[in-house]
Design a protein around this motif. Structure first.
Motif: not given
Length: 769
Positions: A547-570
């Motif tokens: 779960h912690e890794l997933g949260d970190k990957l969302k942070q990286i992806a938010a920057e790459a996809l130019e999206a908000g963290l709350g809009d992301l799913e894995i």
């Protein structure tokens, strides 16, 4: 409700580790052969108790001999430690030497360690060692050991007793017995058993001269515990000076969790010779040198009200320690005593616990470690209560079960059961077993001159409390995920189970999740595997780290996809903007320029303070041939409560395996020592019987799960449960048949054909007088 993840928690995923194993590609310790490795053998005592002098001078001169170690050569080493003591009444453990000096205390006691260039040369040297023996009186069995004239194992432990303590409220128990309507009593022997894992113990030790560093490879249940004990207690070197690696491990059952003499001796030899040294036990050494299991003699009484309600329970328990104290040995009977009340509302409880030395192989934890012994006592006693009051065995259990509304329930021994519905799994098991139809089956068997019996056992155990377990879950450059954890699989299926926990969150197929265990250099900490704690503790750590890794990957992806963290799913190994086709793969996230490596790793530590309490009901049905005493298990039903099922296939495998071990103990397994000189009579599989496929029934297994309230995943440990419910169920079925047909109300394990035949013949003789 969302559909379950294909490979996630609750799915019957096939074991990913099996492909390599069935193709012969497993890598066990004895498969490892460092170039120019020397070979080691242990010289063991043929006597149970003797003084001795040893002369190795001639043996040292033989061709190929590199080193021979005796007690004098290893005087600087500490002994093998006992890691348990009593807070209220601490004891002093006798020294468990790496090599015995002057006196041996059991058949197989180690007195010399030979290292040579070949096994043949090592054997020649072993035979050339001159030993002068003066045999001394020896004692086996706790009943004999506490007699006033018994030979003493240790002079400082008079009467051969290590400790004699009480648990519970003796005064309250005595008061309850004084007003009881009736008292049921049993005296039972829980026989000693050999762990009999498929892969005997083996180890290889390598020495790096430049770094003054040892690498020990051994088939253990925990690399960190093994390293720490060897370094801190025995070798007396910093832990940084040793790396321990555990490759594939072919079974353990608790017995491979402990440090053993050979590991320390290999380290000494490798360091002195500056060469790699390897050792592997043969099966005879396994019988003589590895810790054995069980071996209790228990008297238990229950005070009863007229309606069958339990008023109080009084127990006298004697546990055989063998000649030395193995790692957790005294805890097994003492800790197991805490589970003696079972699933029942027993308000007044008292148990006297004595641990006793004998001239035999040390005894320690074996699958269940005290809980099977406790369940066997209470479930045999409950059946005796039913006979005493002429009640059905299910009725007396229903009368005394702790009700769901009473949970959480604190037992008279201080255990807190958090969840369960005990009557529900009893009822379901009896339904599946067609209990009500049993008289018809018994009648049909009688026409074939067979006696049919049916019995049950409703058990509870405590597990999952080994301590803190840490998991690190990292994203690899190719988008796969690697888990580093300090548990150790010895056949349970960790590779698959942990992969499913990752799959639940990331949607990755099991083949893309890699598990690294058993290497103190690669993994910082670890408790190893024992006490059914790998999933209740390690699984929670993996879940939280993922779960912690997933949260970190969302942070990286938010920057790459130019999206908000709350809009992301894995899902499916990708991070997606929900409701769109905009995604980024795990591999691309791992390779993204400038990413902090710490963002590609999740870590979590978990320890269960309260433990988990798996419980369930086993129903066994047997047929006895009175002409021969042969018993066949013809039907077997198990309904268990494991809180949450991670993988039904893995779970069934664990339950089936444990149940067969229990059936083996109930019907055939027993370590036998001769009374006269404490010789190990059952020193090989020629004399020690193990259950084969033909001895096992076709199991019917279900779960009636009530989620555990003390575990974040809701799971209750499952690795030992099969061995806990099976012994009492099988023996209760045998006694039910013997009681109904011959009024025989007791038989001890193992219920061998000879014992059954003699019991029947003796009953016929008595009635014919």
């Amino acid at each position: 409700m969302a559909a379950p993840i294909k490979f996630g928690v609750g799915q019957s995923v096939l074991r990913k580790e099996d492909d390599a194993l069935i193709r012969g590609k497993g890598r066990y310790t004895d498969d490892l052969a460092p170039s120019a490795a020397l070979h080691a053998l242990v010289l063991r005592s043929p006597h149970a108790h003797a003084k001795f002098t040893i002369d190795v001078a001639a043996a040292r001169l033989l061709p190929g001999v590199a080193l021979i170690l005796t007690a004098e050569d290893t005087a600087e080493l500490g002994g093998l430690p006992c890691l348990f003591n009593l807070e209220t009444d601490p004891f002093t453990a006798p020294v468990y030497p790496i090599l015995a000096k002057d006196e041996v205390r059991h058949v197989g006691d180690a007195i010399a360690f030979v290292v040579a260039d070949t096994l043949d040369h090592a054997r020649d040297a072993l035979e050339a060692i001159q030993v002068a023996w003066t045999t001394l009186p020896a004692v086996t069995g706790v009943v004999n050991a506490i007699k006033s004239d018994a030979p003493q194992v240790w002079a400082e432990h008079k009467g051969n007793v290590l400790f004699d303590v009480s648990i519970g409220d003796k005064a309250a128990v005595e008061a309850a017995f004084a007003k009881a309507h009736a008292v049921a009593e049993i005296r039972i022997v829980n026989p000693r058993v050999v762990a009999s894992f498929m892969e005997t113990r083996a180890a290889v030790c390598e020495y790096d001269v430049k770094r003054d560093h040892l690498t020990l490879t051994a088939g253990s249940q925990g690399s960190h515990r093994l390293r720490d004990i060897l370094c801190q207690n025995v070798l007396k070197i910093p832990t940084e000076k040793m790396r321990v690696i555990c490759p594939d491990v072919g079974g353990g059952f608790g017995t491979k969790l402990f440090p053993y003499r050979e590991y320390a001796l290999l380290a000494v030899a490798a360091r002195r010779l500056r060469k790699s040294v390897r050792w592997a036990a043969d099966r005879s050494e396994h019988f003589m040198g590895d810790a054995q299991g069980r071996d209790n003699v228990t008297t238990a009484k229950m005070a009863l009200a007229p309606d069958g309600k339990f008023l109080a329970m009084d127990v006298d328990l004697m546990g055989d320690m063998g000649a030395y104290l193995s790692t957790f040995a005294p805890y097994i009977p003492h800790g197991g005593a805490g589970m003696l009340p079972g699933l029942y509302d027993v308000q007044a409880f008292h148990c006297r616990v004595r641990t006793i030395f004998t001239h035999t192989v040390p005894v320690d934890a074996y699958r269940g470690a005290g809980r099977p012994e406790a369940a066997y006592v209470i479930e045999r006693l409950v059946d005796a209560c039913a006979r005493k009051l002429d009640l059905s065995v299910d009725a007396v259990r229903r009368k005394n079960f702790i009700a769901p509304r009473a949970l959480p329930y604190k037992t008279a021994t201080g255990k807190v059961y958090d969840s369960g519905d005990f009557n529900a799994h009893l009822k379901r098991a009896m339904e599946i077993a067609e209990w009500k139809e049993f008289p018809k089956r018994a009648k049909a068997a009688k026409k074939n001159e067979l006696i049919r019996g049916i019995g049950l056992a409703s058990y509870v155990e405590v597990c999952g409390v080994m301590g803190e377990e840490t998991a690190n879950v990292r994203l690899d450059p190719n988008g796969d995920v690697t888990i580093l954890i300090g548990t150790q699989s010895s056949g349970q299926g960790h590779q698959t189970a942990y992969a499913q926990i990752v799959a639940e969150q990331f949607g990755l197929a099991p083949e893309r999740v890699h598990i690294h265990q058993g290497d103190t250099q690669e993994i910082a900490t670890g408790l190893g595997t024992g006490g059914s704690a790998s999933i209740p503790s390690g699984g929670v750590s993996v879940q939280r780290a993922t779960h912690e890794l997933g949260d970190k990957l969302k942070q990286i992806a938010a920057e790459a996809l130019e999206a908000g963290l709350g809009d992301l799913e894995i899902a499916d190994g990708r991070v997606r903007v929900a409701g769109t086709d905009r995604t980024i793969s795990f591999a691309d996230l791992a390779k993204r320029p400038g990413v902090d490596p710490a963002k590609l790793n999740g870590s979590a530590t978990f320890a269960s303070a309260d433990g988990t309490y798996p419980n369930g009901t086993h129903v066994a049905e047997v047929e006895i041939d009175p002409a021969t005493g042969i018993i066949k298990v013809v039907n077997y039903v198990i309904v268990d409560d494991f809180g949450v099922t991670l993988n039904p296939l893995l779970l069934a495998g664990q339950v089936h395996g444990g149940a067969v071990q229990g059936i083996g103990q109930a019907l055939m397994e027993q370590v036998v020592y001769s009374n006269s000189d404490a010789q190990l009579v059952t020193g090989s599989f020629m004399d020690y019987a193990l259950p084969r496929a033909a001895d096992a029934p076709s199991f019917t297994f279900e779960t009636h799960n009530v989620p555990c309230k003390t575990n974040p995943m809701g799971v209750k440990g499952a690795g030992e449960a099969g061995a806990i419910g099976s012994c009492p169920a099988v023996v209760n079925a045998i006694v039910e048949a013997l009681w109904r047909e011959y009024k025989i109300d007791h038989i001890d394990m193992p219920a061998t054909p000879e014992r059954v035949w003699i019991a029947i013949r003796e009953q016929h003789r008595r009635h014919s007088l």
